[in-house]
Scaffold this motif. Structure first.
Motif, PDB file in Angstrom:
ATOM      1  N   THR A  66      -1.803 -10.783  18.972  1.00  0.00           N
ATOM      2  CA  THR A  66      -1.384  -9.823  17.954  1.00  0.00           C
ATOM      3  C   THR A  66      -0.039 -10.252  17.399  1.00  0.00           C
ATOM      4  OG1 THR A  66      -2.606  -7.888  18.742  1.00  0.00           O
ATOM      5  CG2 THR A  66      -0.545  -7.451  17.622  1.00  0.00           C
ATOM      6  N   VAL A  67       0.123 -10.111  16.096  1.00  0.00           N
ATOM      7  CA  VAL A  67       1.400 -10.349  15.433  1.00  0.00           C
ATOM      8  C   VAL A  67       1.971  -8.990  15.035  1.00  0.00           C
ATOM      9  CG1 VAL A  67       2.566 -11.352  13.432  1.00  0.00           C
ATOM     10  CG2 VAL A  67       0.738 -12.631  14.586  1.00  0.00           C
ATOM     11  N   ILE A  68       3.210  -8.745  15.450  1.00  0.00           N
ATOM     12  CA  ILE A  68       3.889  -7.481  15.143  1.00  0.00           C
ATOM     13  C   ILE A  68       5.077  -7.784  14.242  1.00  0.00           C
ATOM     14  CG2 ILE A  68       5.000  -5.426  16.075  1.00  0.00           C
ATOM     15  CD1 ILE A  68       3.687  -6.100  18.775  1.00  0.00           C
ATOM     16  N   SER A  69       5.097  -7.145  13.089  1.00  0.00           N
ATOM     17  CA  SER A  69       6.209  -7.271  12.154  1.00  0.00           C
ATOM     18  C   SER A  69       6.982  -5.961  12.187  1.00  0.00           C
ATOM     19  CB  SER A  69       5.669  -7.552  10.746  1.00  0.00           C
ATOM     20  OG  SER A  69       6.704  -7.487   9.785  1.00  0.00           O
ATOM     21  N   ALA A  70       8.282  -6.014  12.512  1.00  0.00           N
ATOM     22  CA  ALA A  70       9.030  -4.773  12.702  1.00  0.00           C
ATOM     23  C   ALA A  70      10.520  -4.977  12.448  1.00  0.00           C
ATOM     24  CB  ALA A  70       8.833  -4.261  14.132  1.00  0.00           C
ATOM     25  N   GLU A  71      11.208  -3.870  12.229  1.00  0.00           N
ATOM     26  CA  GLU A  71      12.654  -3.926  12.113  1.00  0.00           C
ATOM     27  C   GLU A  71      13.246  -4.382  13.442  1.00  0.00           C
ATOM     28  OE1 GLU A  71      14.585  -0.479  10.635  1.00  0.00           O
ATOM     29  OE2 GLU A  71      13.656  -0.590   8.650  1.00  0.00           O
ATOM     30  N   GLU A  72      14.344  -5.088  13.357  1.00  0.00           N
ATOM     31  CA  GLU A  72      14.927  -5.703  14.548  1.00  0.00           C
ATOM     32  C   GLU A  72      15.373  -4.679  15.585  1.00  0.00           C
ATOM     33  OE1 GLU A  72      17.118  -9.672  13.974  1.00  0.00           O
ATOM     34  OE2 GLU A  72      17.468  -8.623  12.071  1.00  0.00           O
ATOM     35  N   SER A  73      15.653  -3.452  15.163  1.00  0.00           N
ATOM     36  CA  SER A  73      16.144  -2.436  16.092  1.00  0.00           C
ATOM     37  C   SER A  73      15.161  -2.126  17.209  1.00  0.00           C
ATOM     38  CB  SER A  73      16.465  -1.143  15.338  1.00  0.00           C
ATOM     39  OG  SER A  73      15.325  -0.671  14.628  1.00  0.00           O
ATOM     40  N   ILE A  74      13.877  -2.381  16.992  1.00  0.00           N
ATOM     41  CA  ILE A  74      12.854  -2.070  17.996  1.00  0.00           C
ATOM     42  C   ILE A  74      12.314  -3.334  18.681  1.00  0.00           C
ATOM     43  CG2 ILE A  74      10.850  -2.121  16.439  1.00  0.00           C
ATOM     44  CD1 ILE A  74       9.807   0.382  17.860  1.00  0.00           C
ATOM     45  N   TYR A 123       0.806  -1.217   0.000  1.00  0.00           N
ATOM     46  CA  TYR A 123       0.000   0.000   0.000  1.00  0.00           C
ATOM     47  C   TYR A 123       0.838   1.266   0.000  1.00  0.00           C
ATOM     48  CZ  TYR A 123      -3.762  -3.230   1.128  1.00  0.00           C
ATOM     49  OH  TYR A 123      -4.668  -4.272   1.093  1.00  0.00           O
ATOM     50  N   THR A 124       2.134   1.140   0.213  1.00  0.00           N
ATOM     51  CA  THR A 124       3.013   2.303   0.228  1.00  0.00           C
ATOM     52  C   THR A 124       4.375   1.901  -0.301  1.00  0.00           C
ATOM     53  OG1 THR A 124       4.109   3.934   1.655  1.00  0.00           O
ATOM     54  CG2 THR A 124       3.600   1.802   2.630  1.00  0.00           C
ATOM     55  N   GLN A 125       5.093   2.870  -0.844  1.00  0.00           N
ATOM     56  CA  GLN A 125       6.436   2.600  -1.354  1.00  0.00           C
ATOM     57  C   GLN A 125       7.491   2.716  -0.262  1.00  0.00           C
ATOM     58  OE1 GLN A 125       6.855   1.396  -4.413  1.00  0.00           O
ATOM     59  NE2 GLN A 125       4.622   1.548  -4.563  1.00  0.00           N
ATOM     60  N   GLN A 126       7.072   3.171   0.942  1.00  0.00           N
ATOM     61  CA  GLN A 126       8.016   3.280   2.050  1.00  0.00           C
ATOM     62  C   GLN A 126       8.430   1.888   2.528  1.00  0.00           C
ATOM     63  OE1 GLN A 126       6.791   5.784   5.269  1.00  0.00           O
ATOM     64  NE2 GLN A 126       5.906   7.340   3.934  1.00  0.00           N
ATOM     65  N   LYS A 127       9.659   1.808   3.014  1.00  0.00           N
ATOM     66  CA  LYS A 127      10.128   0.549   3.582  1.00  0.00           C
ATOM     67  C   LYS A 127       9.344   0.267   4.856  1.00  0.00           C
ATOM     68  CE  LYS A 127      14.257  -1.845   5.270  1.00  0.00           C
ATOM     69  NZ  LYS A 127      15.708  -1.726   5.602  1.00  0.00           N
ATOM     70  N   GLU A 128       8.918  -0.961   5.005  1.00  0.00           N
ATOM     71  CA  GLU A 128       8.126  -1.341   6.177  1.00  0.00           C
ATOM     72  C   GLU A 128       8.975  -1.266   7.436  1.00  0.00           C
ATOM     73  OE1 GLU A 128       4.715  -1.806   7.709  1.00  0.00           O
ATOM     74  OE2 GLU A 128       4.684  -2.550   5.654  1.00  0.00           O
ATOM     75  N   PHE A 129       8.515  -0.478   8.437  1.00  0.00           N
ATOM     76  CA  PHE A 129       9.229  -0.398   9.708  1.00  0.00           C
ATOM     77  C   PHE A 129       8.513  -1.204  10.777  1.00  0.00           C
ATOM     78  CE2 PHE A 129      10.128   1.482  13.875  1.00  0.00           C
ATOM     79  CZ  PHE A 129      11.515   1.388  13.887  1.00  0.00           C
ATOM     80  N   LEU A 130       7.209  -0.981  10.927  1.00  0.00           N
ATOM     81  CA  LEU A 130       6.429  -1.728  11.908  1.00  0.00           C
ATOM     82  C   LEU A 130       4.970  -1.765  11.470  1.00  0.00           C
ATOM     83  CD1 LEU A 130       6.527  -1.574  15.768  1.00  0.00           C
ATOM     84  CD2 LEU A 130       4.337  -1.257  14.592  1.00  0.00           C
ATOM     85  N   SER A 131       4.380  -2.911  11.612  1.00  0.00           N
ATOM     86  CA  SER A 131       2.942  -3.068  11.414  1.00  0.00           C
ATOM     87  C   SER A 131       2.469  -4.177  12.341  1.00  0.00           C
ATOM     88  CB  SER A 131       2.606  -3.400   9.954  1.00  0.00           C
ATOM     89  OG  SER A 131       3.282  -4.566   9.528  1.00  0.00           O
ATOM     90  N   MET A 132       1.213  -4.131  12.726  1.00  0.00           N
ATOM     91  CA  MET A 132       0.696  -5.197  13.587  1.00  0.00           C
ATOM     92  C   MET A 132      -0.746  -5.509  13.221  1.00  0.00           C
ATOM     93  SD  MET A 132       0.565  -3.343  17.331  1.00  0.00           S
ATOM     94  CE  MET A 132      -0.700  -2.155  17.790  1.00  0.00           C
ATOM     95  N   VAL A 133      -1.116  -6.731  13.538  1.00  0.00           N
ATOM     96  CA  VAL A 133      -2.413  -7.234  13.119  1.00  0.00           C
ATOM     97  C   VAL A 133      -2.978  -8.167  14.186  1.00  0.00           C
ATOM     98  CG1 VAL A 133      -1.372  -9.190  11.869  1.00  0.00           C
ATOM     99  CG2 VAL A 133      -3.676  -8.403  11.249  1.00  0.00           C
ATOM    100  N   THR A 134      -4.294  -8.146  14.342  1.00  0.00           N
ATOM    101  CA  THR A 134      -4.977  -9.104  15.210  1.00  0.00           C
ATOM    102  C   THR A 134      -6.216  -9.638  14.512  1.00  0.00           C
ATOM    103  OG1 THR A 134      -6.005  -9.476  17.372  1.00  0.00           O
ATOM    104  CG2 THR A 134      -6.311  -7.305  16.396  1.00  0.00           C
ATOM    105  N   LEU A 135      -6.487 -10.907  14.739  1.00  0.00           N
ATOM    106  CA  LEU A 135      -7.719 -11.527  14.269  1.00  0.00           C
ATOM    107  C   LEU A 135      -8.700 -11.680  15.423  1.00  0.00           C
ATOM    108  CD1 LEU A 135      -5.691 -12.203  11.943  1.00  0.00           C
ATOM    109  CD2 LEU A 135      -6.993 -14.309  11.584  1.00  0.00           C
ATOM    110  N   GLY A 136      -8.395 -11.011  16.533  1.00  0.00           N
ATOM    111  CA  GLY A 136      -9.309 -11.017  17.664  1.00  0.00           C
ATOM    112  C   GLY A 136      -8.803 -11.764  18.875  1.00  0.00           C
ATOM    113  N   SER A 137      -7.585 -12.312  18.785  1.00  0.00           N
ATOM    114  CA  SER A 137      -7.013 -13.033  19.919  1.00  0.00           C
ATOM    115  C   SER A 137      -5.660 -12.421  20.259  1.00  0.00           C
ATOM    116  CB  SER A 137      -6.876 -14.520  19.598  1.00  0.00           C
ATOM    117  OG  SER A 137      -6.345 -15.220  20.705  1.00  0.00           O
TER     118      SER A 137
END
Length: 250
Positions: free
Chosen positions: A61-69, A45-59
């Motif tokens: 949460t999965v967080i995808s992020a750069e290792e620095s954080i 959805y964006t041309q920016q490099k992914e830094f952090l995003s998170m998602v839940t299906l209701g239970s």
């Protein structure tokens, strides 16, 4: 036509690509942190490099992020309920940490999946269908910013739209983009003069039906406070399925 179980499996498979995790991670109780990665087949959805995003299906949460954080994220999320991470007080803590990296939270997306049923709506207008080539003429019109992308985007091309016509005037437009080969996202815009007449619901229902006929899975997204849009989703047979949020440059 897909059933609910098949759609759920397909969703977990897609989100596992997007968040660089496994399908099984969405069934765990603990929160999961993974390394953000540009996996082939992910939604873009964006041309920016992914830094952090998170998602839940209701239970959890999965967080995808750069290792620095990651170290901070593990401490922040360890004792928290998965869905609680999306609460305002916890997002404020995350936002404060993101400032150190020159990032900020972007909007949250409340996403809906369909009941795979085709019910033809009763309509009070002349529908006009726009295939991909015809949509090129509609780009740049601000009144259709939810139904269509700003311009042609090869990574998630607009595939199909249907308009509610009054003569040559498009009163409302529902469009869908192929965010992946299987998942097509529906958006809707109705001109202010014609709102409150059920046009949005009727257009989304028409488009949802056609996407199903074409062998794809329609899905729908909206913001937390857009109750008008939530009601359209419910009336068209969509149900809440997941919530996600991402970051962007400050």
């Amino acid at each position: 036509m897909y059933n609910k179980k098949q759609i759920t499996i397909a969703l977990k498979k897609q989100l596992a690509i997007d968040f660089n995790c496994t399908m099984e991670d969405f069934d765990k109780k603990e929160n999961i942190i993974t390394v953000a990665k540009d996996n082939p087949g992910r939604r873009i959805y964006t041309q920016q490099k992914e830094f952090l995003s998170m998602v839940t299906l209701g239970s959890n949460t999965v967080i995808s992020a750069e290792e620095s954080i990651h170290k901070w994220l593990k401490q922040w999320s360890a004792e928290k309920n998965g869905i609680g991470l999306f609460e305002h007080n916890n997002l404020i803590e995350l936002e404060t940490e993101l400032k150190k990296y020159g990032k900020k939270l972007w909007q949250s997306h409340h996403m809906f999946l369909p009941k795979m049923e085709i019910h033809e709506p009763r309509i009070d207008f002349e529908p006009k269908w726009f295939e991909q080539e015809a949509l090129m003429k509609l780009y740049g019109k601000r009144e259709f910013s939810n139904a269509l992308c700003e311009s042609y985007m090869p990574q998630r091309p607009d595939i199909l739209a249907v308009g509610a016509m009054q003569g040559d005037t498009i009163m409302g437009l529902a469009g869908c983009s192929a965010d992946t080969e299987l998942f097509w996202q529906i958006g809707i815009d109705v001109l202010p003069l014609y709102r409150g007449k059920g046009i949005g619901t009727q257009l989304v229902q028409l488009l949802k039906n056609e996407v199903i006929r074409r062998g794809a899975i329609p899905f729908y997204g909206t913001s937390l406070a857009n109750l008008y849009s939530w009601n359209i989703a419910f009336h068209c047979g969509f149900y809440p399925a997941w919530v996600e949020i991402e970051t962007m440059e400050r």
